[in-house]
Every structure is written in C-alpha cells, then in structure tokens.
Motif scaffolding. Structure first.
Motif, PDB file in Angstrom:
ATOM      1  N   ASP A  80      19.762   8.361 -26.232  1.00 45.53           N
ATOM      2  CA  ASP A  80      18.581   8.460 -27.094  1.00 45.53           C
ATOM      3  C   ASP A  80      17.262   8.301 -26.344  1.00 45.53           C
ATOM      4  N   GLY A  81      17.266   8.461 -25.039  1.00 47.43           N
ATOM      5  CA  GLY A  81      16.048   8.349 -24.246  1.00 47.43           C
ATOM      6  C   GLY A  81      15.534   6.927 -24.107  1.00 47.43           C
ATOM      7  N   VAL A  82      16.354   5.937 -24.442  1.00 47.94           N
ATOM      8  CA  VAL A  82      15.927   4.533 -24.393  1.00 47.94           C
ATOM      9  C   VAL A  82      16.013   4.029 -22.953  1.00 47.94           C
ATOM     10  N   ASP A  83      14.864   3.628 -22.416  1.00 43.48           N
ATOM     11  CA  ASP A  83      14.794   3.109 -21.054  1.00 43.48           C
ATOM     12  C   ASP A  83      15.073   1.608 -21.088  1.00 43.48           C
ATOM     13  N   VAL A  84      16.297   1.223 -20.700  1.00 45.97           N
ATOM     14  CA  VAL A  84      16.659  -0.198 -20.753  1.00 45.97           C
ATOM     15  C   VAL A  84      16.003  -0.998 -19.632  1.00 45.97           C
ATOM     16  N   ASP A  85      15.438  -0.334 -18.631  1.00 46.97           N
ATOM     17  CA  ASP A  85      14.802  -1.047 -17.524  1.00 46.97           C
ATOM     18  C   ASP A  85      13.551  -1.813 -17.953  1.00 46.97           C
ATOM     19  N   VAL A  86      12.946  -1.442 -19.086  1.00 45.87           N
ATOM     20  CA  VAL A  86      11.744  -2.129 -19.547  1.00 45.87           C
ATOM     21  C   VAL A  86      12.070  -3.327 -20.436  1.00 45.87           C
ATOM     22  N   MET A  87      13.335  -3.513 -20.762  1.00 51.97           N
ATOM     23  CA  MET A  87      13.735  -4.633 -21.613  1.00 51.97           C
ATOM     24  C   MET A  87      13.777  -5.925 -20.806  1.00 51.97           C
ATOM     25  N   PRO A  88      13.568  -7.068 -21.469  1.00 53.77           N
ATOM     26  CA  PRO A  88      13.722  -8.341 -20.772  1.00 53.77           C
ATOM     27  C   PRO A  88      15.144  -8.479 -20.226  1.00 53.77           C
ATOM     28  N   GLU A  89      15.264  -9.064 -19.072  1.00 59.57           N
ATOM     29  CA  GLU A  89      16.555  -9.145 -18.403  1.00 59.57           C
ATOM     30  C   GLU A  89      17.601  -9.898 -19.231  1.00 59.57           C
ATOM     31  N   ALA A  90      17.171 -10.860 -20.025  1.00 57.17           N
ATOM     32  CA  ALA A  90      18.107 -11.666 -20.810  1.00 57.17           C
ATOM     33  C   ALA A  90      18.841 -10.849 -21.876  1.00 57.17           C
ATOM     34  N   ILE A  91      18.220  -9.793 -22.377  1.00 53.89           N
ATOM     35  CA  ILE A  91      18.849  -8.997 -23.440  1.00 53.89           C
ATOM     36  C   ILE A  91      19.156  -7.567 -23.004  1.00 53.89           C
ATOM     37  N   ARG A  92      18.950  -7.244 -21.739  1.00 52.29           N
ATOM     38  CA  ARG A  92      19.115  -5.871 -21.255  1.00 52.29           C
ATOM     39  C   ARG A  92      20.596  -5.501 -21.164  1.00 52.29           C
TER      40      ARG A  92
END
Length: 175
Positions: A80-92
């Motif tokens: 879905d084009g979701v860039d997980v690299d921008v998420m906080p590391e704790a919930i990535r």
C-alpha cells in the motif's frame, strides 16, 4: 540452481514469455549487476532470487533500455505504499517488499496463499492475488487508493501455478 537455457525454456513454456526477449532482458540485468554474472569460463547460474528478479523484469513491459531501472522500482515496492522506515522503531514492523513476496513464492509455491501475481506495466505496482483478496505493492509514499498515472492501466498476470511449474523444473532438486 539452473542454467540460462533451462531458465529461458521454463519462462517460455510455463510462464508464456518469449525466450528471445528473456535472453536480452537477462543480459540487461547482468549489465546492471542485478543478477550475478559468471566468471571467465564459468556460466551464469540462476538461483530463486535471480528467477524472481527476471520474472519482474519480463512482466514489467519496460523497454530494454529501461528494464533494469523499472525492475528495481518494482522490487522495492511496499504494501500500500506505506513507508515503515518513518515509523518509530518501537512499533515498526519488518519491511517486506514485492521482491520478498515473489521470492517466497518462487522458493515455496505450495505453501503460499498467493494465487496470482499481477505486474503493472504503466507505473510501478505489483499486486498479489490471494484467496481472501489482494495485496497491492506501490513505491514508498504512493497513495494506494488513487490511480497512479494519467494513462490506462496495463498489467501482466502470472498464475501461481505457472510460477510453481517453472520453479519446480529449475530448482526442484535444490529445495
């Protein structure tokens, strides 16, 4: 591991791609170092990862001059084009790309819930069809619910059964 001739034959017979074009596309992927070349006096060996890359390249419909770049765009697409690299590391969550899904499908097609793989030729998009719906892979940051271009969408769909047959012929002994 498979040789080039067996790979071209499997692509033509099982997946429906012309062997002549597949050979030229393979040369472009070797030039771009997306597939590991052989050494002097040593032939190129195709492994499941290389086969997944070659499938994406063949189905991309890209002109030969741009096939390597388009292949990289396709195998870097994320759900879905979701860039997980921008998420906080704790919930990535772990980053899974279209290449990861296709490689898993090539490696073990019998256990995969995927029924078909659809590669869009008009813009970078890979869609995995499952029994419960679809999983759409787009470049990171793309809007999944929106049309990705101003052209008609054109795509190539490869049934999982075709990929499984080709993978069994090529890698059946090494699994």
């Amino acid at each position: 591991m498979a040789n080039i001739a067996a790979t071209m034959a499997a692509l033509q017979h099982d997946c429906g791609f012309r062997a002549a074009r597949a050979g030229t596309v393979l040369e472009r992927l070797l030039e771009a170092q997306l597939i590991e070349p052989g050494a002097p006096g040593v032939a190129v060996v195709i492994n499941p990862s290389d086969f997944a890359i070659l499938l994406l390249a063949m189905a991309s419909g890209a002109p030969l001059r741009a096939v390597a770049d388009r292949t990289v765009e396709l195998f870097e697409c994320v759900p879905d084009g979701v860039d997980v690299d921008v998420m906080p590391e704790a919930i990535r969550p772990s980053k899974r790309t279209a290449f990861d899904y296709l490689h898993d499908l090539v490696w073990s097609p019998d256990t995969s819930p995927i029924t078909a793989v659809e590669i869009c030729e008009t813009w970078p998009e890979v869609v995995f069809h499952t029994r419960n719906g679809i999983v759409r892979f787009l470049p990171a940051g793309a809007l999944a619910g929106h049309w990705q271009g101003n052209k008609q969408r054109r795509a190539t769909t490869i049934p999982t059964s075709a990929i499984a047959l080709a993978a069994e012929k090529l890698f059946g002994d090494s699994k």
